[in-house]
Design a protein around this motif. Structure first.
Motif, PDB file in Angstrom:
ATOM      1  N   SER A 204      -3.762  -0.517   2.562  1.00 42.13           N
ATOM      2  CA  SER A 204      -4.116   0.138   3.828  1.00 42.13           C
ATOM      3  C   SER A 204      -5.612   0.002   4.038  1.00 42.13           C
ATOM      4  CB  SER A 204      -3.735   1.619   3.786  1.00 42.13           C
ATOM      5  OG  SER A 204      -4.542   2.309   2.834  1.00 42.13           O
TER       6      SER A 204
ATOM      7  N   GLN B 228     -12.220   2.447   0.619  1.00 41.77           N
ATOM      8  CA  GLN B 228     -12.651   3.102  -0.614  1.00 41.77           C
ATOM      9  C   GLN B 228     -12.990   2.071  -1.684  1.00 41.77           C
ATOM     10  OE1 GLN B 228     -13.609   5.968  -1.341  1.00 41.77           O
ATOM     11  NE2 GLN B 228     -13.693   5.860  -3.576  1.00 41.77           N
TER      12      GLN B 228
ATOM     13  N   GLU C 239       3.673  -1.827  -2.467  1.00 42.22           N
ATOM     14  CA  GLU C 239       2.497  -1.337  -3.171  1.00 42.22           C
ATOM     15  C   GLU C 239       1.735  -2.486  -3.819  1.00 42.22           C
ATOM     16  OE1 GLU C 239       3.773   1.498  -6.059  1.00 42.22           O
ATOM     17  OE2 GLU C 239       4.058   3.109  -4.588  1.00 42.22           O
TER      18      GLU C 239
ATOM     19  N   GLU D 286      -7.603   2.362   4.660  1.00 41.73           N
ATOM     20  CA  GLU D 286      -8.248   3.456   3.930  1.00 41.73           C
ATOM     21  C   GLU D 286      -8.494   3.052   2.473  1.00 41.73           C
ATOM     22  OE1 GLU D 286      -7.425   8.123   2.621  1.00 41.73           O
ATOM     23  OE2 GLU D 286      -6.030   7.075   3.966  1.00 41.73           O
ATOM     24  N   ALA D 287      -7.490   2.443   1.843  1.00 44.34           N
ATOM     25  CA  ALA D 287      -7.640   2.005   0.451  1.00 44.34           C
ATOM     26  C   ALA D 287      -8.692   0.909   0.339  1.00 44.34           C
ATOM     27  CB  ALA D 287      -6.305   1.518  -0.088  1.00 44.34           C
TER      28      ALA D 287
ATOM     29  N   TYR E 175      -8.097   1.631  -9.147  1.00 42.61           N
ATOM     30  CA  TYR E 175      -7.902   2.480  -7.972  1.00 42.61           C
ATOM     31  C   TYR E 175      -6.839   1.883  -7.041  1.00 42.61           C
ATOM     32  CZ  TYR E 175      -8.612   4.170  -3.246  1.00 42.61           C
ATOM     33  OH  TYR E 175      -8.394   4.643  -1.973  1.00 42.61           O
ATOM     34  N   LEU E 176      -6.892   0.584  -6.833  1.00 47.62           N
ATOM     35  CA  LEU E 176      -5.975  -0.061  -5.894  1.00 47.62           C
ATOM     36  C   LEU E 176      -4.549  -0.150  -6.425  1.00 47.62           C
ATOM     37  CD1 LEU E 176      -8.317  -2.959  -4.762  1.00 47.62           C
ATOM     38  CD2 LEU E 176      -7.463  -1.136  -3.276  1.00 47.62           C
ATOM     39  N   THR E 177      -4.410  -0.298  -7.735  1.00 52.03           N
ATOM     40  CA  THR E 177      -3.085  -0.512  -8.326  1.00 52.03           C
ATOM     41  C   THR E 177      -2.177   0.702  -8.111  1.00 52.03           C
ATOM     42  OG1 THR E 177      -4.052  -1.931 -10.028  1.00 52.03           O
ATOM     43  CG2 THR E 177      -1.848  -1.067 -10.449  1.00 52.03           C
ATOM     44  N   GLY E 178      -1.003   0.443  -7.560  1.00 48.94           N
ATOM     45  CA  GLY E 178      -0.036   1.503  -7.295  1.00 48.94           C
ATOM     46  C   GLY E 178      -0.148   2.109  -5.914  1.00 48.94           C
ATOM     47  N   ARG E 179      -1.143   1.682  -5.121  1.00 52.41           N
ATOM     48  CA  ARG E 179      -1.321   2.215  -3.772  1.00 52.41           C
ATOM     49  C   ARG E 179      -0.761   1.251  -2.728  1.00 52.41           C
ATOM     50  NH1 ARG E 179      -5.017   6.427  -3.529  1.00 52.41           N
ATOM     51  NH2 ARG E 179      -6.120   6.794  -5.503  1.00 52.41           N
ATOM     52  N   PRO E 180      -0.246   1.783  -1.642  1.00 53.25           N
ATOM     53  CA  PRO E 180       0.121   0.905  -0.532  1.00 53.25           C
ATOM     54  C   PRO E 180      -1.139   0.261   0.039  1.00 53.25           C
ATOM     55  CG  PRO E 180       1.106   3.082  -0.287  1.00 53.25           C
ATOM     56  CD  PRO E 180       0.092   3.192  -1.381  1.00 53.25           C
TER      57      PRO E 180
END
Length: 301
Positions: A240, A246, A209, A242-243, A233-238
């Motif tokens: 990708s 966004q 992540e 898609e991320a 928004y990006l923090t804690g997301r894998p």
């Protein structure tokens, strides 16, 4: 013919001497090292200092790149060419080399300094974005001693910093994080030109992540709170596509570009989005590649 107004010239022999000159000469004194931003403004009468204080003799005192355990320190008199060529700096923060490759030309890079770039506070200046993305701290010194100013507070507005008239920037301190990397990308009309739009990104990836992220934009009037929302928004997301997409859309809305000869508002917003995506992708790829390169072999394990 462009000719600057009259001024008096002083040459500082050291940091304390430069500070003493600033203190004695007052608000109308300016420091000069490379001079590639200040002197053109003087020729156009956009800047009319009464005194110029030459600090080129301070390169031995303030021209350094030093890595410590949890931070990297860059002296304010470090030239662009050294920033570009430093493998030590590129290993820790590759966006420095990304940015330096597209800053001006060899003549400017040979003489210009990181301190001069930051103190000019030009909204289209690449290194202000680089240092902001890296959460740098500016160390300044004046007659009252030393103080530390976060990059987010150092830039007060276009061509304006938090420096008092008798203070000078001494060094830039950048925290070093593990499993981290960064990238910078710029669109310009011709080689060495000011950015139409540019973007920088820094990420930390842990456990699959994004543990930490920062995004910056150049030359499009970015909104700091909007860019902070991108990081949140990006923090804690894998990581990708898609991320990243966004994040790009959010970055495009977190700026207020002005239409000019370099492009329309819509074009610059499009670039803000695409360059944000590109730098995030590159930064994450660099983290993952570095982690693979540093994985212990069977024998080491």
């Amino acid at each position: 013919m462009q000719v600057p107004g009259s001024f008096e010239y002083e040459r500082a022999t050291g940091v304390e001497d430069a500070i003493a000159l600033l203190d004695r000469l007052g608000d109308e004194a300016r420091l000069v090292a490379g001079g590639h931003s200040l002197l053109p403004m003087m020729k156009l009468r956009l800047a009319n200092p009464e005194y110029l204080i030459d600090i080129n003799d301070l390169e031995g005192e303030l021209g350094y790149i030093t890595t410590e355990r949890s931070r990297l320190r860059i002296g304010a008199m470090t030239r662009h060419r050294r920033l570009l060529e430093s493998d030590e700096l590129a290993a820790a923060f590759p966006l420095f080399r990304d940015a330096e490759k597209v800053i001006a030309d060899p003549v400017v890079r040979n003489r210009g300094t990181i301190g001069g770039s930051l103190c000019q506070a030009d909204p289209a200046e690449d290194l202000t974005t680089v240092c902001s993305v890296l959460d740098a701290t500016c160390v300044v010194r004046g007659p009252g001693g030393r103080r530390e100013i976060p990059m987010s507070e150092f830039l007060v507005g276009p061509y304006e910093t938090a420096l008092a008239h008798n203070e000078m920037l001494i060094e830039i301190v950048i925290p070093v994080h593990g499993h981290s990397s960064s990238a910078y990308a710029k669109v310009e009309r011709r080689t060495g030109d000011w950015a139409v739009t540019a973007a920088g990104a820094a990420v930390t990836v842990e456990g699959g992540e994004i543990a930490r992220a920062a995004v910056g934009l150049t030359a499009v009037n970015p909104d700091p709170s909007g860019l902070s929302d991108v990081a949140d928004y990006l923090t804690g997301r894998p990581p990708s596509e898609e991320a990243f997409a966004q994040a790009g859309r959010m970055a495009a809305q977190a700026c207020e570009p002005v239409a000019d000869a370099r492009g329309t508002v819509d074009y610059k917003r499009h670039l803000a989005s695409e360059l944000t995506i590109r730098t995030l992708r590159t930064a994450v790829d660099r983290v993952l590649r570095s982690d693979v390169e540093h994985e212990p072999t069977g024998e080491e394990a």
